[in-house]
Design an enzyme around this catalytic site. Structure first.
Site, PDB file in Angstrom:
ATOM      1  N   GLY A  44       9.301  -2.200  -0.168  1.00 36.73           N
ATOM      2  CA  GLY A  44       9.990  -3.330  -0.781  1.00 36.73           C
ATOM      3  C   GLY A  44      10.485  -2.942  -2.160  1.00 36.73           C
ATOM      4  O   GLY A  44       9.940  -2.032  -2.792  1.00 36.73           O
ATOM      5  N   LEU A  89       6.211   0.392  -6.639  1.00 34.99           N
ATOM      6  CA  LEU A  89       7.029   1.506  -7.127  1.00 34.99           C
ATOM      7  C   LEU A  89       7.161   1.472  -8.648  1.00 34.99           C
ATOM      8  O   LEU A  89       7.482   2.486  -9.264  1.00 34.99           O
ATOM      9  CB  LEU A  89       8.416   1.480  -6.476  1.00 34.99           C
ATOM     10  N   HIS A 130       4.724 -10.138  -2.569  1.00 38.77           N
ATOM     11  CA  HIS A 130       4.703  -9.151  -3.662  1.00 38.77           C
ATOM     12  C   HIS A 130       6.080  -9.077  -4.333  1.00 38.77           C
ATOM     13  O   HIS A 130       6.190  -9.108  -5.559  1.00 38.77           O
ATOM     14  CB  HIS A 130       4.284  -7.791  -3.088  1.00 38.77           C
ATOM     15  N   GLU A 131       7.133  -9.008  -3.500  1.00 40.00           N
ATOM     16  CA  GLU A 131       8.488  -8.894  -4.057  1.00 40.00           C
ATOM     17  C   GLU A 131       8.902 -10.188  -4.750  1.00 40.00           C
ATOM     18  O   GLU A 131       9.551 -10.165  -5.801  1.00 40.00           O
ATOM     19  CB  GLU A 131       9.498  -8.523  -2.965  1.00 40.00           C
TER      20      GLU A 131
HETATM   21 NI    NI Z   1       6.283  -4.064  -6.626  1.00 40.56          NI
END
Ligand code: NI
Length: 167
Positions: A44, A89, A130-131
């Site tokens: 994601g 990330l 999460h996103e």
């Molecule tokens: Ni993230």
């Protein structure tokens, strides 16, 4: 490929704005986000992570769900919650269990502005939440206890010390 912004950079904590124009620039951005996510081996990637303070993210749960969410809104969450080990990330090298609802229903628009609704469970539900947090200026480590968060920041700093500003 787009640059991925990391922990400590302001854009990750900047409020996002609704997408109003569904033009070719948006399509190019979404394509670039999918490419960047793939290149980074992620599941994601949200706008703020590539320096774009807009309500959008892309997801690939590796089970056939490769979806761009524009102006997403989680309209329902399951009562059942559970832990799952998350990473990000923007916080590379750091993983920790996060407790969240196991299922969500999300409304969003596609790159053409067409509305859709998805009822997700499993990994897809996890990634969506999460996103979506990224769009609300929240990282997964911000959902941990104060002590656990501090520990994760230390782990992050240790693991990323030598990698900074390589170019
Ligand atoms: Ni993230």
């Amino acid at each position: 490929m787009l640059d991925i912004y990391k922990l400590g950079e302001d854009v990750l904590y900047t409020p996002t704005e609704k997408v109003k124009k569904f033009d070719s620039a948006l399509k190019m951005l979404i394509d670039a986000m999918f490419d960047t996510m793939d290149e980074a081996d992620g599941v994601g990637l949200a706008g703020p992570q590539v320096g774009v303070s807009q309500k959008l993210f892309v997801v690939d749960d590796r089970k056939g769900n490769r979806i761009a969410f524009i102006n997403p809104e989680i309209i329902e969450t399951s009562v059942e919650v559970g832990p799952y080990e998350e990473g990000c990330l923007s916080v590379p090298g750091v993983y920790h269990d996060v407790i969240r609802p196991l299922g969500v229903t999300v409304q969003a628009q596609d790159v053409n502005g067409k509305a859709f609704t998805i009822k997700a469970t499993g990994l897809l539900a996890r990634i969506i939440q999460h996103e979506n947090d990224h769009l609300n200026a929240k990282l997964f480590i911000d959902r941990l206890s104060e002590d656990d968060r501090a520990m994760m920041v230390k782990v992050y700093e240790r693991k990323n010390k030598t990698k900074k500003r390589k170019k």
